[in-house]
Design an enzyme around this catalytic site. Structure first.
Site, PDB file in Angstrom:
ATOM      1  N   TYR A   1     -13.184  13.720   7.700  1.00  0.00           N
ATOM      2  CA  TYR A   1     -14.021  12.938   6.795  1.00  0.00           C
ATOM      3  C   TYR A   1     -15.437  13.486   6.620  1.00  0.00           C
ATOM      4  O   TYR A   1     -16.298  12.793   6.083  1.00  0.00           O
ATOM      5  CB  TYR A   1     -14.093  11.483   7.262  1.00  0.00           C
TER       6      TYR A   1
ATOM      7  N   GLY B   1     -12.446  14.417  12.861  1.00  0.00           N
ATOM      8  CA  GLY B   1     -11.440  14.316  11.803  1.00  0.00           C
ATOM      9  C   GLY B   1     -11.904  14.953  10.509  1.00  0.00           C
ATOM     10  O   GLY B   1     -12.892  15.668  10.471  1.00  0.00           O
TER      11      GLY B   1
ATOM     12  N   HIS C   1       0.838  -1.201   0.000  1.00  0.00           N
ATOM     13  CA  HIS C   1       0.000   0.000   0.000  1.00  0.00           C
ATOM     14  C   HIS C   1       0.879   1.259   0.000  1.00  0.00           C
ATOM     15  O   HIS C   1       0.755   2.117  -0.874  1.00  0.00           O
ATOM     16  CB  HIS C   1      -0.911  -0.025   1.237  1.00  0.00           C
ATOM     17  N   GLU C   2       1.778   1.340   0.959  1.00  0.00           N
ATOM     18  CA  GLU C   2       2.608   2.546   1.064  1.00  0.00           C
ATOM     19  C   GLU C   2       3.560   2.669  -0.130  1.00  0.00           C
ATOM     20  O   GLU C   2       3.874   3.769  -0.570  1.00  0.00           O
ATOM     21  CB  GLU C   2       3.389   2.565   2.382  1.00  0.00           C
TER      22      GLU C   2
ATOM     23  N   HIS D   1       1.757   4.546  -2.876  1.00  0.00           N
ATOM     24  CA  HIS D   1       1.843   6.007  -2.733  1.00  0.00           C
ATOM     25  C   HIS D   1       3.228   6.491  -3.170  1.00  0.00           C
ATOM     26  O   HIS D   1       3.366   7.493  -3.866  1.00  0.00           O
ATOM     27  CB  HIS D   1       1.648   6.414  -1.264  1.00  0.00           C
TER      28      HIS D   1
ATOM     29  N   HIS E   1     -14.697  10.304  13.006  1.00  0.00           N
ATOM     30  CA  HIS E   1     -14.261  10.549  11.632  1.00  0.00           C
ATOM     31  C   HIS E   1     -14.875  11.821  11.057  1.00  0.00           C
ATOM     32  O   HIS E   1     -14.210  12.598  10.392  1.00  0.00           O
ATOM     33  CB  HIS E   1     -14.698   9.391  10.721  1.00  0.00           C
TER      34      HIS E   1
ATOM     35  N   PHE F   1     -16.960  14.126  12.892  1.00  0.00           N
ATOM     36  CA  PHE F   1     -17.152  15.283  13.779  1.00  0.00           C
ATOM     37  C   PHE F   1     -15.858  15.815  14.363  1.00  0.00           C
ATOM     38  O   PHE F   1     -15.794  16.899  14.892  1.00  0.00           O
ATOM     39  CB  PHE F   1     -18.137  14.935  14.900  1.00  0.00           C
TER      40      PHE F   1
ATOM     41  N   GLU G   1      -5.928   7.422  -2.873  1.00  0.00           N
ATOM     42  CA  GLU G   1      -5.714   6.029  -2.480  1.00  0.00           C
ATOM     43  C   GLU G   1      -5.756   5.065  -3.673  1.00  0.00           C
ATOM     44  O   GLU G   1      -5.653   3.858  -3.482  1.00  0.00           O
ATOM     45  CB  GLU G   1      -6.718   5.598  -1.411  1.00  0.00           C
TER      46      GLU G   1
HETATM   47 ZN   LIG Z   1      -2.954   5.223   1.865  1.00  0.00          ZN
END
Ligand SMILES: [Zn+2]
Length: 701
Positions: free
Chosen positions: A621, A619, A483-484, A487, A615, A617, A513
């Site tokens: 998202y 963060g 995954h990383e 990126h 997420h 409220f 992503e």
């Molecule tokens: Zn990612």
């Protein structure tokens, strides 16, 4: 004390960070020096705005880069080499950096200059990538209120402050409420079913709370609402009544007394709507979607709807299957009236019954050096790049850190990255991530070159080597590394020379992503996974039977899992789009309405899940939770292009890989992500591949 001349944080971003020299005492004078320098650049620019690319956009990049490079190093060290003196220094200078970045983003002279550049004669000479950069800069400035005047501007700033404060309070109250609850268990029959590691954790928590004699074997054990404790108990505790107690406590978190998040939810939704209206949007969701790939609430909802109609039936079937399994296990009465606190527990039993492999068994096949070798050879096959160790060519912050160079197959160097593979709990943050050291950019090109080459940090938290064995990776750790690395590839393989649009920069939030999740798909490809395995003792590759279990467990209860994410996604959009704060409905009415379509067991009446939905409220998202599924659709569909070409046909895979490289990985933020996707796939994304990979496709037909 050091003078500015010798401060390694003040060196230009054309050299690699001097990790062998940088010390906490460099941070305050170094960052203050940078802030001062960039303030000078900003003031000079604002005094005499000339709306041309070289006269306006290049200086913006120079300011961001100067500050971003130096502060980026400090930020990085905070995550991988934390210490009290470093933290103190960071805390001292961080607000000054944030303030300056805000000032640049909200500068009215710069904003007016950008609008003049876009609309004036110079704008006609911009190429499409430059135009997109200018438009994005204008949009971000407008969304931060720069175009507002007078009372509206003041009100906007006030709303921003209040919202920041409310988000912090929401998080703090949730944390305090989580801490305030504990279940202290004393009898051994109360902890039946729980694994040894859980009992250790429970006894340790009990000791920390004052029961000094607590032991894993004899208790007492303290169970809390912290993630690992809560989830572990719900999955493994045999006592149904205690699972129910814990479940109810979890869903009532921060919903009463001094720690009540309900009024905060009302205030946050009201202020967000007001903010959106000040900026000329109908709803907060419209504002949020205006800067995302989905572009409009309707397209995000269309995607969620499609997934819903494909997964609802599957979720019902998952639940039926679970009930049948419970009956087989002699729990017919519970099966007849299955509740939320039964699902994690019985699902875990079913999973054990079906896929009886242990993590330890898998790990032995995946020594880190072998996995890296396999990953790099995959990158070569797909994208025609070579990754070679270059340890010693760059200073590092820890002896375990590796340095690699990336070259085209003709030998041309195009990028480099650091890999920090192992966990170091005393000084390094948990999790895994990729970050930029520097991005590709024409204006920082060294003499005789077209551009400065991109460099990345790739950070994981694997288990360090022990007893002369190399680090052995769990399957999850391999997925995370892939995954990383995805990126990292997008950052490194960019062909864009505009610093503000190269690599991962200027890519819409719900599209970033794509390359990372795309790479994860290869972990479920037999040849790839088996190809990077080698048993640490026997040197044998991963047996096919184990691979099949890993692959089958990917789709375990995919219906229920998908439905859960859709429930959150719909609820988030509904609250930020149709809900009227202060009207006849409460947010909890909305929750029940959404649940009626998106759950298979209706919520209990006292469900206060929203009080813990950090997420959206706390963060970032808000009106963006759908992005999880959005990005999964893109990455699955991209992988399907390789499946269609034939995963076993190496030439076809290589050809598709080159196309992926020249579009998704090369174009970065220089074009709209939908355009980039179309260039790779020849059409817009569809949900078909994700449904197929999740085992939901057959049911959808
Ligand atoms: Zn990612």
């Amino acid at each position: 004390m050091t003078t500015n001349e010798s401060n390694p944080l003040l060196r230009p971003a054309t050299t690699l960070p001097a990790f062998d020299e940088i010390r906490p005492e460099h941070v305050v004078p170094g960052i203050r020096g940078l802030v001062k320098e960039v303030e000078g650049m900003l003031e000079a620019l604002e005094r005499d705005v000339n709306p041309g690319w070289e006269t306006l956009v290049d200086p913006i990049e120079r300011m961001q880069d100067r500050l971003g490079f130096g502060f980026g190093i400090v930020d990085h060290l905070m995550s991988v080499k934390n210490s009290p003196p470093l933290r103190a220094a960071y805390d001292e200078v961080e607000p000054e950096v944030v303030k300056l970045l805000t000032r640049i983003g909200q500068s009215q002279p710069i904003y007016r200059g950008l609008v003049a550049l876009r609309d004036g004669s110079a704008g006609r000479d911009l190429d499409p990538a430059q135009r997109r950069v200018v438009e994005k800069l204008i949009q971000e400035a407008e969304l931060s209120g720069v175009a507002l005047e007078g009372a509206a501007r003041e009100r906007f700033q006030q709303i921003r402050l209040e919202l920041a404060e409310l988000a912090t309070r929401f998080g703090n109250q949730l944390l305090d409420a989580t801490k305030a609850f504990a279940l202290d268990l004393k009898a051994s029959e109360e902890v039946e079913g729980l694994p040894a590691s859980f009992l250790e954790m429970g006894a340790q928590a009990a000791r920390a709370a004052g029961s000094e004699t607590a032991t894993p074997a004899a208790g007492p054990w303290r169970v809390t609402l912290d993630g690992p404790s809560y989830l572990g108990f719900m999955k493994h505790a045999n006592r149904r009544d205690l699972r129910e107690t814990l479940y109810r406590a979890h869903l009532r978190r921060a919903s009463e007394g001094d720690l009540d998040n309900q009024p905060l939810i009302d205030a946050i939704l009201r202020l967000r709507l007001e903010e959106a209206k000040l900026l000329g949007f109908e709803t907060y969701a419209d504002l949020s979607l205006s800067r995302k790939m989905a572009g409009a609430v309707s397209s995000a909802e269309r995607l969620l709807d499609e997934l819903l109609s494909a997964s609802h039936g599957a979720a019902v079937r998952d639940l039926e299957e679970l009930r049948a399994f419970m009956r087989d296990c002699g729990a017919a009465a519970e099966a007849a009236e299955i509740r939320q606190w039964d699902v994690p527990y019985w699902s875990e039993r079913l999973r054990e019954a079906r896929y009886d492999y242990s993590e330890e068994q898998i790990r032995k096949y995946f020594p880190l050096p072998r996995v890296l070798e396999g990953l790099f050879s995959l990158a070569k096959r797909l994208f025609a790049v070579g990754v070679t160790p270059a340890d010693g060519e760059a200073p590092v912050w820890h002896p375990d850190v590796r340095f690699f160079k990336v070259r085209n197959l003709d030998g041309d160097e195009i990028a480099a990255f650091y890999l920090d593979p192992y966990s170091r709990p005393a000084e390094k943050k948990g999790g895994a991530w990729m970050n930029e050291v520097v991005g590709r950019s024409r204006i920082f090109a060294p003499q005789g070159k077209n551009a400065r080459l991109p460099v990345a940090y790739l950070i994981c938290n694997g288990s360090p080597p022990v007893d002369g064995h190399p680090s052995l990776m769990t399957f999850r750790e391999i997925e995370t590394l892939f995954h990383e690395f995805g990126h990292t590839l997008q950052h490194m393989l960019t062909r864009v020379d505009l610093g503000l649009a190269s690599g991962i920069r200027n890519v819409e939030w719900d599209a970033v992503e794509l390359p990372s999740q795309f790479m994860e798909n290869w972990c479920y490809h037999r040849e790839t996974l088996v190809g990077l395995s080698e048993h640490v003792e026997t040197k044998a590759p991963l047996p096919g039977e184990l691979f099949e279990k890993i692959r089958a467990s990917r789709t375990f209860q995919a219906g229920l899992a998908t439905l859960r994410q859709l429930n959150f996604g719909f609820l988030d959009l509904e609250l930020h789009h149709r809900f009227v704060p202060g009207g006849a409905e409460t947010p909890f009415d909305v929750q029940r309405k959404v649940a009626a379509r998106t759950t298979v067991i209706p919520p209990i009446p006292e469900d206060r899940f929203l009080c813990g939905f950090s997420h959206i409220f706390q963060g970032g998202y808000a009106a963006g939770y759908y992005s999880y599924k959005w990005a999964e659709v893109l990455s699955a569909d991209a992988f399907a292009a390789f499946e269609e070409a034939g995963l076993e046909r190496s030439e076809a895979v290589a050809e598709t890989g080159r196309r992926f490289r020249e579009t998704v990985l090369a174009l970065g933020g220089s074009e709209s992500p939908m355009e980039v996707f179309r260039k790779f796939r020849g059409r817009e994304p569809t949900t078909a591949a994700l449904l197929r990979h999740s085992g939901l496709a057959a049911l959808a037909d």
